[in-house]
Write a protein that holds these residues in place. Structure first.
Motif, mmCIF file in Angstrom:
data_model
loop_
_atom_site.group_PDB
_atom_site.id
_atom_site.type_symbol
_atom_site.label_atom_id
_atom_site.label_comp_id
_atom_site.label_asym_id
_atom_site.label_seq_id
_atom_site.Cartn_x
_atom_site.Cartn_y
_atom_site.Cartn_z
ATOM 1 N N THR A 279 -4.414 0.131 -10.621
ATOM 2 C CA THR A 279 -4.257 -0.784 -9.485
ATOM 3 C C THR A 279 -3.682 -2.107 -9.963
ATOM 4 O O THR A 279 -4.110 -2.648 -10.981
ATOM 5 C CB THR A 279 -5.603 -1.040 -8.777
ATOM 6 O OG1 THR A 279 -6.551 -1.484 -9.745
ATOM 7 C CG2 THR A 279 -6.112 0.196 -8.083
ATOM 8 N N ALA B 12 -2.617 -6.036 -8.585
ATOM 9 C CA ALA B 12 -2.611 -7.083 -7.565
ATOM 10 C C ALA B 12 -1.475 -8.040 -7.898
ATOM 11 O O ALA B 12 -1.440 -8.606 -8.993
ATOM 12 C CB ALA B 12 -3.941 -7.830 -7.549
ATOM 13 N N TRP C 87 -1.589 -3.975 -4.499
ATOM 14 C CA TRP C 87 -2.169 -4.877 -3.512
ATOM 15 C C TRP C 87 -1.416 -6.197 -3.584
ATOM 16 O O TRP C 87 -1.117 -6.694 -4.674
ATOM 17 C CB TRP C 87 -3.648 -5.107 -3.779
ATOM 18 C CG TRP C 87 -4.511 -3.893 -3.599
ATOM 19 C CD1 TRP C 87 -4.342 -2.892 -2.692
ATOM 20 C CD2 TRP C 87 -5.674 -3.555 -4.349
ATOM 21 N NE1 TRP C 87 -5.336 -1.954 -2.836
ATOM 22 C CE2 TRP C 87 -6.174 -2.344 -3.838
ATOM 23 C CE3 TRP C 87 -6.357 -4.166 -5.387
ATOM 24 C CZ2 TRP C 87 -7.316 -1.731 -4.333
ATOM 25 C CZ3 TRP C 87 -7.490 -3.565 -5.887
ATOM 26 C CH2 TRP C 87 -7.967 -2.352 -5.365
ATOM 27 N N VAL D 42 -1.133 -10.309 -2.689
ATOM 28 C CA VAL D 42 -1.987 -11.479 -2.475
ATOM 29 C C VAL D 42 -1.104 -12.680 -2.171
ATOM 30 O O VAL D 42 -0.269 -13.084 -3.000
ATOM 31 C CB VAL D 42 -2.863 -11.771 -3.715
ATOM 32 C CG1 VAL D 42 -3.722 -13.009 -3.479
ATOM 33 C CG2 VAL D 42 -3.721 -10.565 -4.082
ATOM 34 N N TYR E 230 -3.450 -9.722 1.257
ATOM 35 C CA TYR E 230 -4.764 -10.350 1.198
ATOM 36 C C TYR E 230 -4.611 -11.830 0.870
ATOM 37 O O TYR E 230 -3.761 -12.208 0.061
ATOM 38 C CB TYR E 230 -5.631 -9.641 0.148
ATOM 39 C CG TYR E 230 -5.834 -8.188 0.483
ATOM 40 C CD1 TYR E 230 -6.888 -7.779 1.292
ATOM 41 C CD2 TYR E 230 -4.934 -7.223 0.022
ATOM 42 C CE1 TYR E 230 -7.054 -6.450 1.629
ATOM 43 C CE2 TYR E 230 -5.097 -5.884 0.364
ATOM 44 C CZ TYR E 230 -6.152 -5.503 1.159
ATOM 45 O OH TYR E 230 -6.306 -4.184 1.495
ATOM 46 N N VAL F 3 -7.510 -13.129 -4.269
ATOM 47 C CA VAL F 3 -7.963 -12.032 -5.129
ATOM 48 C C VAL F 3 -9.360 -11.584 -4.722
ATOM 49 O O VAL F 3 -9.677 -10.397 -4.744
ATOM 50 C CB VAL F 3 -7.908 -12.461 -6.614
ATOM 51 C CG1 VAL F 3 -8.582 -11.454 -7.513
ATOM 52 C CG2 VAL F 3 -6.475 -12.695 -7.055
ATOM 53 N N LEU G 63 -9.585 -8.746 -1.992
ATOM 54 C CA LEU G 63 -9.044 -7.408 -2.247
ATOM 55 C C LEU G 63 -10.108 -6.339 -1.989
ATOM 56 O O LEU G 63 -11.301 -6.602 -2.121
ATOM 57 C CB LEU G 63 -8.539 -7.309 -3.685
ATOM 58 C CG LEU G 63 -7.319 -8.160 -4.027
ATOM 59 C CD1 LEU G 63 -7.058 -8.148 -5.524
ATOM 60 C CD2 LEU G 63 -6.098 -7.669 -3.270
ATOM 61 N N PRO H 200 -8.808 -5.006 -9.103
ATOM 62 C CA PRO H 200 -7.573 -4.461 -9.672
ATOM 63 C C PRO H 200 -7.678 -4.366 -11.193
ATOM 64 O O PRO H 200 -8.345 -5.181 -11.827
ATOM 65 C CB PRO H 200 -6.511 -5.489 -9.265
ATOM 66 C CG PRO H 200 -7.275 -6.768 -9.134
ATOM 67 C CD PRO H 200 -8.644 -6.384 -8.645
#
Length: 159
Positions: free
Chosen positions: A20, A22, A51, A53, A66, A69, A72, A76
């Motif tokens: 994952t 971010a 993801w 941010v 998002y 952080v 989330l 991540p």
């Protein structure tokens, strides 16, 4: 004190252990580096869940964004930062607080103090490198998503 540049072996280890990502400081603007990296990660590096941010954007590439952080849906493995250098200590604190495994400061970004703190907290740290370029380099994909586009060539045209 200078924080050492991550070795090729360390970069490869981060890339292989990551599932994952971010992207902190993601942009919905197609000309921004963060958008280019996001596009690449979604198209050519499908092994990652990405993801986004950014507190000022609600959607990028059809995906939810998002505000921080801390918002989330999980922790991540890798936090890739596209923020200004003065924001790196705060992002580092967030990465440590939530328990991320790796912290990556994009090309042109360094903050040795933040990197030292992150490493002391157990995070792998890469500074001043592009996640897309390094992934493509170690994954054998330098031709993908923007490198071998056929638009620019060093070959002479036939006359």
């Amino acid at each position: 004190m200078n924080f050492p540049q991550a070795s090729p072996a360390a970069i490869l280890s981060v890339l292989r252990s990551t599932k994952t990502v971010a992207l902190v400081g993601s942009s919905a603007k197609a000309w921004r580096a963060s958008y280019f990296v996001a596009t690449y990660l979604r198209a050519d590096a499908r092994e990652y869940t990405v993801w986004y941010v950014n507190p000022g954007v609600t959607e990028i590439l059809g995906q939810r964004v998002y505000p921080s952080v801390g918002d989330l849906p999980g922790v991540p493995d890798l936090i890739d930062v596209f923020r200004s250098a003065e924001d790196l200590p705060a992002v580092t604190d967030e990465a440590i607080r939530i328990g991320a495994k790796s912290l990556w400061f994009q090309l042109g970004l360094r903050c040795d103090g933040a990197a030292i703190r992150a490493e002391a907290a157990g995070l792998a740290v890469v500074q001043d490198r592009c996640l897309k370029v390094e992934h493509a380099r170690y994954g054998g994909g330098l031709h993908k998503a923007g490198f071998d586009t056929g638009v620019i060539s060093s070959r002479r045209a036939f006359r």
